[in-house]
Motif scaffolding. Structure first.
Motif, short mmCIF file in Angstrom:
data_model
loop_
_atom_site.label_atom_id
_atom_site.label_comp_id
_atom_site.label_asym_id
_atom_site.label_seq_id
_atom_site.Cartn_x
_atom_site.Cartn_y
_atom_site.Cartn_z
N LEU A 16 0.99 -1.23 0.07
CA LEU A 16 -0.02 0.00 0.05
C LEU A 16 0.88 1.18 -0.10
O LEU A 16 0.75 2.35 -0.95
N LYS A 17 1.93 1.10 0.76
CA LYS A 17 2.78 2.45 0.84
C LYS A 17 3.42 2.65 -0.37
O LYS A 17 3.50 3.85 -0.82
N ARG A 18 3.94 1.52 -1.11
CA ARG A 18 4.64 1.58 -2.33
C ARG A 18 3.80 2.07 -3.48
O ARG A 18 4.21 3.12 -4.00
N CYS A 19 2.52 1.64 -3.25
CA CYS A 19 1.55 2.09 -4.34
C CYS A 19 1.20 3.57 -4.03
O CYS A 19 0.93 4.18 -5.00
N PHE A 20 1.03 4.01 -2.86
CA PHE A 20 0.73 5.37 -2.48
C PHE A 20 1.90 6.37 -3.03
O PHE A 20 1.42 7.22 -3.67
N CYS A 26 -6.88 5.40 -4.79
CA CYS A 26 -7.30 4.58 -3.80
C CYS A 26 -7.61 3.28 -4.63
O CYS A 26 -7.60 2.18 -4.15
N SER A 27 -8.41 3.47 -5.69
CA SER A 27 -9.16 2.45 -6.44
C SER A 27 -8.03 1.50 -6.96
O SER A 27 -8.08 0.18 -6.92
N GLN A 28 -6.92 2.05 -7.47
CA GLN A 28 -5.85 1.38 -8.25
C GLN A 28 -5.24 0.78 -7.23
O GLN A 28 -4.89 -0.49 -7.31
N ILE A 29 -5.08 1.15 -5.84
CA ILE A 29 -4.40 0.31 -4.83
C ILE A 29 -5.00 -0.73 -4.54
O ILE A 29 -4.51 -1.89 -4.12
N ALA A 30 -6.39 -0.49 -4.39
CA ALA A 30 -7.34 -1.65 -3.74
C ALA A 30 -7.52 -2.77 -4.59
O ALA A 30 -7.17 -3.94 -4.47
N ARG A 37 -11.80 -0.42 -1.88
CA ARG A 37 -11.48 0.90 -1.99
C ARG A 37 -11.53 1.84 -0.52
O ARG A 37 -10.72 2.40 -0.23
N ASN A 38 -12.60 1.36 0.16
CA ASN A 38 -12.93 1.94 1.50
C ASN A 38 -11.94 1.35 2.47
O ASN A 38 -11.33 2.04 3.57
N ALA A 39 -11.56 0.22 2.25
CA ALA A 39 -10.37 -0.38 3.18
C ALA A 39 -8.93 0.34 3.09
O ALA A 39 -8.30 0.45 4.04
N LEU A 49 -1.33 8.58 5.97
CA LEU A 49 -0.88 8.98 4.72
C LEU A 49 -2.06 9.90 4.16
O LEU A 49 -3.03 9.56 4.10
N SER A 50 -1.51 10.99 3.39
CA SER A 50 -2.61 11.72 2.69
C SER A 50 -1.65 12.47 1.48
O SER A 50 -0.52 12.69 1.71
N ARG A 51 -2.56 12.91 0.65
CA ARG A 51 -2.00 13.64 -0.56
C ARG A 51 -2.32 15.16 -0.19
O ARG A 51 -3.43 15.58 0.23
N PRO A 52 -1.27 16.08 -0.67
CA PRO A 52 -1.62 17.39 -0.70
C PRO A 52 -2.94 17.73 -1.66
O PRO A 52 -3.29 17.05 -2.51
N LYS A 53 -3.55 18.75 -1.22
CA LYS A 53 -4.65 19.50 -2.04
C LYS A 53 -4.14 20.34 -2.68
O LYS A 53 -4.40 21.53 -2.65
N ASP A 54 -3.46 20.07 -3.95
CA ASP A 54 -2.88 21.03 -4.65
C ASP A 54 -4.20 21.34 -5.89
O ASP A 54 -4.30 20.60 -6.69
N VAL A 55 -4.59 22.26 -5.83
CA VAL A 55 -5.67 22.77 -6.88
C VAL A 55 -5.10 23.97 -7.31
O VAL A 55 -5.01 25.20 -6.66
N SER A 56 -5.05 24.10 -8.57
CA SER A 56 -4.50 25.28 -9.19
C SER A 56 -5.83 26.15 -9.78
O SER A 56 -6.89 25.84 -9.55
#
Length: 74
Positions: A16-20, A26-30, A37-39, A49-56
């Protein structure tokens, strides 16, 4: 409850960490790991683990225009 404990083996957590870190959704990792996906989302939250919310600005403008283009139901 014991089924959930068996689901997240140390190998699956590392996968999971490598894929992240590779940028998979999340769907691809699942799909890769073989869980829902919920798991994946839940485990990512528990691991911090979280992704930054980069919104241009252009993405914000696209969202605004898409929202305006939607027909309103009355």
């Amino acid at each position: 409850m014991s089924a959930n404990c068996a689901t997240w083996s140390s190998d699956r957590i590392e996968q999971l960490k490598r894929c992240f870190h590779a940028g998979l959704s999340c769907s691809q990792i699942a799909h890769e790991i073989g869980v829902t996906r919920n798991a994946v989302i839940g485990k990512m939250n528990r691991l911090g683990l979280s992704r930054p919310k980069d919104v241009s600005a252009s993405q914000l403008e696209q969202r605004r225009l898409a929202k305006l283009a939607r027909p309103r139901l009355r």
